[in-house]
Design an enzyme around this catalytic site. Structure first.
Site, short mmCIF file in Angstrom:
data_model
loop_
_atom_site.label_atom_id
_atom_site.label_comp_id
_atom_site.label_asym_id
_atom_site.label_seq_id
_atom_site.Cartn_x
_atom_site.Cartn_y
_atom_site.Cartn_z
N LYS A 1 82.37 7.33 52.30
CA LYS A 1 81.35 8.28 51.86
C LYS A 1 81.84 9.29 50.83
O LYS A 1 81.91 8.97 49.66
CB LYS A 1 80.72 8.96 53.08
N TYR B 1 67.23 -1.15 55.35
CA TYR B 1 66.48 -0.62 56.50
C TYR B 1 64.98 -0.54 56.22
O TYR B 1 64.31 0.42 56.63
CB TYR B 1 66.98 0.78 56.89
N TYR C 1 77.24 5.60 66.00
CA TYR C 1 76.93 4.64 64.93
C TYR C 1 78.20 4.46 64.11
O TYR C 1 78.82 5.45 63.69
CB TYR C 1 75.79 5.16 64.04
N ASP D 1 86.31 7.87 63.65
CA ASP D 1 85.48 7.45 62.52
C ASP D 1 84.99 8.72 61.81
O ASP D 1 84.00 9.33 62.20
CB ASP D 1 84.31 6.60 63.04
C1 LIG Z 1 80.15 7.40 61.09
C2 LIG Z 1 79.85 6.22 60.21
N1 LIG Z 1 80.62 5.14 60.28
C3 LIG Z 1 80.40 4.07 59.48
C4 LIG Z 1 79.36 4.06 58.58
C5 LIG Z 1 79.13 2.85 57.71
O1 LIG Z 1 79.44 3.12 56.40
P1 LIG Z 1 78.88 2.19 55.21
O2 LIG Z 1 77.41 2.44 55.15
O3 LIG Z 1 79.61 2.65 54.00
O4 LIG Z 1 79.20 0.77 55.56
C6 LIG Z 1 78.53 5.17 58.49
C7 LIG Z 1 77.38 5.17 57.56
O5 LIG Z 1 76.47 5.94 57.67
C8 LIG Z 1 78.79 6.28 59.32
O6 LIG Z 1 78.01 7.37 59.28
#
Ligand SMILES: Cc1ncc(COP(=O)(O)O)c(C=O)c1O
Length: 418
Positions: free
Chosen positions: A264, A13, A141, A235
């Site tokens: 995470k 980014y 996101y 998610d």
């Molecule tokens: C809610 C959510 N889903 C998916 C992702 C993507 O995860 P990664 O960065 O491990 O690909 C993130 C990353 O910040 C997230 O916050």
């Protein structure tokens, strides 16, 4: 000394032409990051929300070291191993309802891709064609790979420039009011026969701006998805493992999604690992005498034994140490500490949920200057968009947490223009 990475690394980014050189980290410990120049920063964001137990927890380190000696990696096709078997069983026991079938991968975005693919194939396996789109929420996101990008907010999200290259999805507002409930229902009715699933970030839209919604809104999403016969994908990549004050955010709404994504904090912030977990009903649609009905996915490093060992050790810590109480205590301290910013000119909102505190500007200051001032105060806080937020390690000591909160209150107070 010239910094060799300046010439060869392409950073996340980051506008490589204008960005300031990154700081070099040499060590981490607890809630601290030690820099090459000797400075020690209190980490306000736990390495993109991963380091739930703080950095370098001895229990996780020991588990990874033992696994490293025995078997760092082995392919998962045709082979299995105890760390993955144990982790899958423990996740199934901890997750609500019958979310019992765990597919491992190596990043959050890939866990989302797998969830989307599962939902698409679920319909194909049922013999239903034409269900190729997803209903997602504005402000959301879900990651940086193409499928995940397609379900991120298409207008305000960071991937908006790619719209023409992405599958077209259906976007609605979260049902936070009676009108929005009606709008979501109308949208579902209109697109019913082309939708494969609904995807949502439970309770907090993280990277979209730490936008929080009450459990009733999530329950409404689940109810409507169910009433239209659509699988719900939760998610929980950001919210999972205590961040919202419960182990999983879905618990607060009393819902059981059909598919749930984790990553995470799954390994306590030590290794790359993700999981897409499905209910028995979803899993069963993939059981067939037809090989083509199998889930056609298999990342090379899926279920990496080192990462599974780290995740098992992290779950031990959730069992043996009071992480959820710590998350709630952090929330209470964040709420009290950030309260002086509420109602100030230039501040649109101050909000807290679990161990997440966010301050939203109505007039966004120069973020490079804001970051500089945080560093001066010895804290690692990374504002983005119109938000400055704190998501520290759940184990952070009170004086360190107070230092983070004081820095946010002071710096935001100093830089915000009415
Ligand atoms: C809610 C959510 N889903 C998916 C992702 C993507 O995860 P990664 O960065 O491990 O690909 C993130 C990353 O910040 C997230 O916050």
């Amino acid at each position: 000394m010239t910094n060799p990475e300046k010439n060869h690394l392409w950073r996340p980014y980051t506008q490589m032409k204008t960005a300031a050189a990154p700081l070099e980290a040499v060590r981490t410990d607890g809630a601290r990051i030690v820099l090459a120049d000797g400075r020690e920063l209190v980490d306000g964001i736990a390495s993109w929300w991963t380091a739930a137990h703080g950095y370098n927890h001895p229990h996780i380190r020991a588990a990874v070291a033992a696994q490293l000696a025995a078997m760092p990696h082995v392919m998962f096709g045709g082979l299995t191993h105890a760390p993955a078997e144990r982790l899958a069983a423990r996740l199934a026991a901890l997750l609500p309802g019958d979310l019992d079938h765990v597919f491992f991968s190596d990043s959050g975005s890939v866990a989302v891709e797998v969830a989307l693919k599962m939902a698409l194939q679920l319909w194909l396996n049922r013999g239903v064609s034409g269900r190729t789109r997803f209903l997602a929420f504005r402000g959301g996101y879900h990651g940086d790979t193409l499928g995940a990008m397609s379900v991120c907010d298409p207008e305000e999200g960071m991937h908006r420039r790619f719209g023409a290259a992405l599958p077209t999805q259906v976007f609605c507002d979260l049902p936070t009011s009676a009108e929005r409930v009606a709008a979501l229902e109308a949208c579902l009715a209109h697109h019913e026969n082309t939708l494969a699933a609904v995807i949502v970030e439970p309770l907090v839209q993280g990277a979209g701006g730490m936008r929080m919604h009450p459990p009733e809104v999530l329950a409404e999403v689940a109810r409507l998805a169910q009433s239209y016969g659509l699988p719900l994908i939760a998610d929980e990549i950001f919210t999972g493992f205590g961040r919202t004050g419960t182990l999983f955010a879905c618990e607060q709404a009393g819902i059981v999604p059909d598919i749930l994504c984790l990553s995470k904090a799954l390994t306590g912030g030590t290794m790359a690992l993700a999981a897409t977990v499905a209910t028995g009903a979803v899993f069963e649609t993939f059981l067939s005498d037809d090989p083509a009905a199998a889930l056609m996915h298999g990342p090379t490093f899926m279920a990496n034994p080192l990462a599974c060992a780290a995740a098992n050790a992290s779950l031990d810590l959730f069992e043996s140490e009071p992480r959820l109480a710590q998350a709630r205590a952090i929330g209470a301290r964040l709420a009290a500490g950030l309260a002086p910013l509420r109602g100030r000119p230039g501040i649109a909102d101050v909000r807290v949920l679990g161990a997440i505190g966010a301050v939203q500007w109505s007039t966004v200051p120069d973020l490079a200057e804001v970051k500089r001032r945080f560093l001066e105060r010895g804290v690692w806080v990374r504002p983005f968009g119109d938000i400055v937020y704190l998501t520290p390690a759940l184990t952070i000591a009170e004086p360190d947490l107070d230092r983070l909160v004081d820095a946010v209150v002071t710096v935001v107070g100093d830089v915000t223009r009415p």
